[in-house]
Scaffold this motif. Structure first.
Motif, short mmCIF file in Angstrom:
data_model
loop_
_atom_site.label_atom_id
_atom_site.label_comp_id
_atom_site.label_asym_id
_atom_site.label_seq_id
_atom_site.Cartn_x
_atom_site.Cartn_y
_atom_site.Cartn_z
N GLY A 157 0.82 -1.21 0.00
CA GLY A 157 0.00 0.00 0.00
C GLY A 157 0.85 1.25 0.00
N ALA A 158 1.92 1.24 0.83
CA ALA A 158 2.79 2.40 0.92
C ALA A 158 3.50 2.66 -0.42
CB ALA A 158 3.82 2.19 2.02
N LYS A 159 3.87 1.59 -1.12
CA LYS A 159 4.53 1.75 -2.41
C LYS A 159 3.58 2.34 -3.45
CE LYS A 159 7.91 -1.95 -1.76
NZ LYS A 159 8.37 -3.29 -2.20
N LEU A 160 2.31 1.93 -3.39
CA LEU A 160 1.32 2.50 -4.31
C LEU A 160 1.14 3.99 -4.05
CD1 LEU A 160 -1.51 -0.21 -4.48
CD2 LEU A 160 -0.11 0.62 -6.38
N MET A 161 1.12 4.36 -2.78
CA MET A 161 0.98 5.77 -2.43
C MET A 161 2.16 6.58 -2.92
SD MET A 161 -0.11 5.05 1.46
CE MET A 161 -1.01 3.52 1.76
N GLN A 162 3.34 6.00 -2.77
CA GLN A 162 4.55 6.69 -3.22
C GLN A 162 4.54 6.85 -4.73
OE1 GLN A 162 8.17 4.73 -2.04
NE2 GLN A 162 9.24 6.68 -1.82
N LEU A 163 4.11 5.80 -5.44
CA LEU A 163 4.02 5.85 -6.89
C LEU A 163 3.03 6.92 -7.34
CD1 LEU A 163 4.78 4.63 -9.66
CD2 LEU A 163 2.92 2.97 -9.32
N ALA A 164 1.94 7.10 -6.60
CA ALA A 164 0.93 8.10 -6.95
C ALA A 164 1.34 9.50 -6.54
CB ALA A 164 -0.40 7.74 -6.28
N GLY A 165 2.42 9.61 -5.75
CA GLY A 165 2.88 10.93 -5.31
C GLY A 165 1.96 11.58 -4.30
N LEU A 166 1.33 10.77 -3.44
CA LEU A 166 0.39 11.31 -2.46
C LEU A 166 1.11 11.74 -1.19
CD1 LEU A 166 -2.57 8.78 -2.78
CD2 LEU A 166 -2.14 10.87 -4.06
N SER A 167 0.54 12.72 -0.54
CA SER A 167 1.11 13.24 0.70
C SER A 167 0.55 12.50 1.90
CB SER A 167 0.79 14.74 0.82
OG SER A 167 -0.62 14.91 0.97
N ALA A 168 1.14 12.74 3.05
CA ALA A 168 0.62 12.14 4.29
C ALA A 168 -0.80 12.61 4.55
CB ALA A 168 1.53 12.51 5.46
N ASP A 169 -1.06 13.87 4.20
CA ASP A 169 -2.41 14.41 4.38
C ASP A 169 -3.41 13.66 3.51
OD1 ASP A 169 -4.27 16.47 5.37
OD2 ASP A 169 -4.30 17.13 3.29
N ASP A 170 -3.02 13.33 2.29
CA ASP A 170 -3.89 12.56 1.41
C ASP A 170 -4.17 11.18 2.00
OD1 ASP A 170 -4.08 14.51 -0.57
OD2 ASP A 170 -2.25 13.82 -1.57
N MET A 171 -3.16 10.57 2.56
CA MET A 171 -3.32 9.20 3.04
C MET A 171 -4.15 9.12 4.31
SD MET A 171 -2.32 7.71 0.62
CE MET A 171 -3.07 6.28 1.37
N ILE A 172 -4.29 10.24 5.02
CA ILE A 172 -5.20 10.26 6.16
C ILE A 172 -6.61 9.94 5.69
CG2 ILE A 172 -6.31 11.80 7.85
CD1 ILE A 172 -3.63 13.18 8.21
N ALA A 173 -6.99 10.45 4.51
CA ALA A 173 -8.32 10.17 3.98
C ALA A 173 -8.51 8.68 3.73
CB ALA A 173 -8.55 10.96 2.69
N VAL A 174 -7.48 8.03 3.18
CA VAL A 174 -7.58 6.58 2.93
C VAL A 174 -7.65 5.83 4.25
CG1 VAL A 174 -6.51 4.61 1.79
CG2 VAL A 174 -6.25 6.89 0.82
#
Length: 684
Positions: free
Chosen positions: A473-490
């Motif tokens: 999951g973390a690798k997918l987030m990194q690939l998408a260029g998402l921020s920590a703030d974005d991942m709070i929503a997920v």
């Protein structure tokens, strides 16, 4: 016999939910003050909440016609008008009572007499507080509970493209209206589902207020429902049920308690069940608030940063030398909006082009102008042309407005590659794409915005929660260029789905979307329903739930009914006084109250002949269906309710704590208070 009297004698009410709300405010409240008042004009005083109630249902012209000369804010300083009577429409709170007494007590009251209407049941203590002031009592002309504390939204009548009733045989569907209401709980997600909501004061206050406001809907409609609700998803007896998972159960119990009081306090309130109510929360479908909905209505609210239904655009000034900003409301008064709102954006664009072409072909001035310029007319050209043709100005203004809006939407869709995004979203939901396709998309589609990548990942996480219980999951987030703030929503999506039985080694980043851990919980294609547009395959889960409720086939292991004679439900006692009637039983009564309704009043339908033709069919309708979604409803769900109203021949009224577009929903997820996350936790 008039149509109204015929309908009344048959127990029918052809008014929509929004119309009933409007009539109660105008006739039962405002008009009732005329009887014993010598004052021709009155002052209407409201608090901030009741102002919203009134504005959602009525126009200022409606209020003025009922003898209101001035509308005032309860909490603003007001000029004394001792010769006029005042109408107070306020919530029954201590603060409001203090302000009311301040207005009317002493030797110099602000107004001659006061007609006081409370939006919901008033506590005895507050009534006693009013009675204590001997100077106020003689000045009170009326003290009444309206039991109307909701916002009526989105009256969605079926309207033919040309606006005419071409086939009277099909007119019945125009009386089937999927309307909606909200209880104005914008922070319901945070107050009911965040991890620190357990046992908080806000949790209980939110549920209690929400239950009161839902119940006032049934007070207005004079309906007594069978109360169905989603039960807690606890796996077994050894797993503790959290308060978050009990939200629908506790809300159902509170609504039931309010309805039980109404049976004894409201005249002519039904004593047996007349309709169905289903209470669910946002966990039933986490994809619906996020996925791109491709109707004209949904696209406007998703992509144009509108403030409610308000759209701001530029129009030419009177001399045509410049432009100025103008605010317009995309609502029922706009016939073009009514025709196009549920159409696919591509279909809406085609229809607008046809309407504009048709306007030019029938308008001689437009033809001359086109011949003179030897080319197609632009929107700006048409706007300038009709300044000299006032009889066409309203028509062309509305057409040019929607041509402009559709053009903006199509530009955004093209610039942000939304068709590619939407295709992948649909493929993920229906199982036609998976991890490989998502990774390839994130690597190759560099122009796609971060927000759209976030929405893709949220959909993927909802379908494949197990993928986020490791570093994948973390690798997918990194690939998408998402921020920590974005991942709070997920991360916060997991808060909507009950207890976590396992904790991941990823630290605070734990996704648990379904305690039963169903892999690839994608939707099945709807059989027998063909879609002209490839991006319109998606449907909300609520659509299937409404159909199941209509047939009496809600899964018993997932849904209970407060009216069932069960001794307990998850520890909460239920009533055994009423057994559930079949969901498909015919409506025994169809009333909206006994308040005054003038024979010539506007009930939203223009053709008496159509009403007479449909009256016999209308009496064959099944009972109304009410659905309430805790945590925010979506426009796709409102559209599904609209479609099913015609299909099932039952009025379907969708309620929720709020009506959210994707950006709003994602923002709310980010604002939810959960365990503090760090970059290390997210492994970014």
């Amino acid at each position: 016999m008039s149509l109204d009297s015929e309908a009344s004698s048959q127990g029918g009410d052809y008014r929509s939910f929004r119309q009933i709300t409007r009539d109660r405010l105008l006739f039962e409240m405002l008009r009732s003050t005329r009887k014993n008042s010598k004052s021709t004009w009155k002052v209407l005083i409201m608090d901030k909440f009741t102002v919203k109630i009134m504005s959602y249902a009525c126009k200022m012209a409606d209020i003025t016609e009922e003898g209101v000369s001035l509308v005032e804010d309860l909490y603003k300083r007001r000029q004394p008008l001792p010769s006029l009577d005042a109408i107070y429409f306020i919530q029954p709170t201590k603060e409001n009572i203090v302000m009311f007494l301040s207005d009317m007590s002493g030797r110099s009251p602000l107004y001659k007499k006061a007609y006081v209407f409370f939006s919901s049941p008033v506590h005895k203590e507050l009534v006693a507080q009013i009675k204590k002031d001997s100077s106020v009592l003689p000045r009170i002309a009326a003290l009444s509970e309206m039991n109307l504390e909701y916002f009526a939204i989105d009256s969605q009548r079926s309207v033919l493209f040309d606006g005419q009733l071409k086939e009277k045989r099909n007119s019945l569907r125009r009386f089937l209206e999927a309307t909606g209401f909200i209880t104005d709980h914008e922070r319901a997600l945070e107050e009911l589902f965040s991890e620190n909501a357990e046992g908080s004061h806000k949790y209980n206050a939110c549920l209690n207020t929400m239950a009161t406001r839902i119940s006032t809907v049934f007070a207005s409609m004079r309906e007594f429902p069978r109360v169905h609700y989603r039960i807690a998803k606890t796996i077994d007896a050894s797993t503790m049920t959290t308060l978050r998972d009990l939200v629908p159960t506790k809300l159902a119990a509170s609504v039931w308690n309010c309805l039980a009081k109404y049976k004894t306090t409201i005249p002519e309130f039904p004593q047996t069940e007349t309709c169905e109510l289903l209470i669910v929360d946002r966990s039933i479908d986490q994809i619906a608030p996020i996925i791109h909905e491709w109707t004209y209505d949904a696209m406007c609210h998703d992509l144009l940063c509108m403030d409610g239904n308000k759209y701001v655009h530029e129009v030419p000034t009177k001399n045509g030398s410049a432009t100025e900003k103008k605010e317009v409301l995309l609502e029922d008064h706009d016939p073009v909006w009514l025709e196009l709102r549920h159409a696919h954006i591509a279909d809406a664009s085609e229809r607008l082009h046809d309407k504009m072409t048709n306007f030019i072909s029938k308008n001689k001035a437009a033809q001359l102008h086109q011949a003179r310029t030897d080319g197609e007319l632009s929107t700006r050209d048409l706007q300038k042309m009709v300044q000299a043709l006032p009889q066409y100005s309203d028509q062309i203004d509305k057409l040019s407005l929607h041509v402009e809006i559709a053009g903006k939407l199509n530009n955004i869709i093209r610039e942000q590659c939304l068709r590619d995004v939407g295709q992948l979203e649909q493929d993920l939901v229906f199982g036609d794409a998976g991890t490989k396709e998502l990774i390839n998309f994130l690597r190759t589609q560099l122009v796609v915005s971060r927000e759209n990548k976030l929405r893709l990942l949220m959909i993927y996480a909802a379908l494949n929660p197990e993928k986020f219980e490791s570093d994948k999951g973390a690798k997918l987030m990194q690939l998408a260029g998402l921020s920590a703030d974005d991942m709070i929503a997920v991360n916060n999506m997991r808060c909507l789905c009950g207890p976590d039985t396992k904790k991941s080694s990823v630290g605070g980043f734990t996704l648990k979307f379904d305690v039963h851990k169903k892999k690839h919980t994608n939707r099945k294609e709807r059989t027998g329903e063909e879609s002209t547009w490839a991006l319109s395959r998606f449907y909300p889960i609520l659509e299937q739930l409404i159909e199941n409720l209509s047939k009496g086939e809600l899964p018993k292991d997932e849904y209970n009914c407060m009216n069932d004679p069960s001794p307990t439900v998850h520890g909460l006692p239920t009533s055994s006084s009423a057994r559930t009637s079949p969901a498909h039983s015919m409506r025994s009564r169809r009333t909206g109250g006994t308040w005054a309704r003038p024979r010539g009043s506007d009930d939203g339908y223009s053709s008496d002949s159509v009403l007479k033709h449909a009256s016999s069919d209308f009496r064959k309708l099944g009972q109304r269906i009410f659905v309430f979604v805790i945590g925010g409803a979506t426009r796709s769900e409102l559209r599904a309710a609209h479609k099913l109203s015609s299909k099932l021949k039952r009025d379907i009224i969708l309620g929720s704590s709020s009506l959210d577009d994707p950006p709003q929903f994602i923002t709310k997820l980010k604002l939810m208070s959960v365990e503090e996350l760090t970059l290390d936790d997210l492994q970014l």
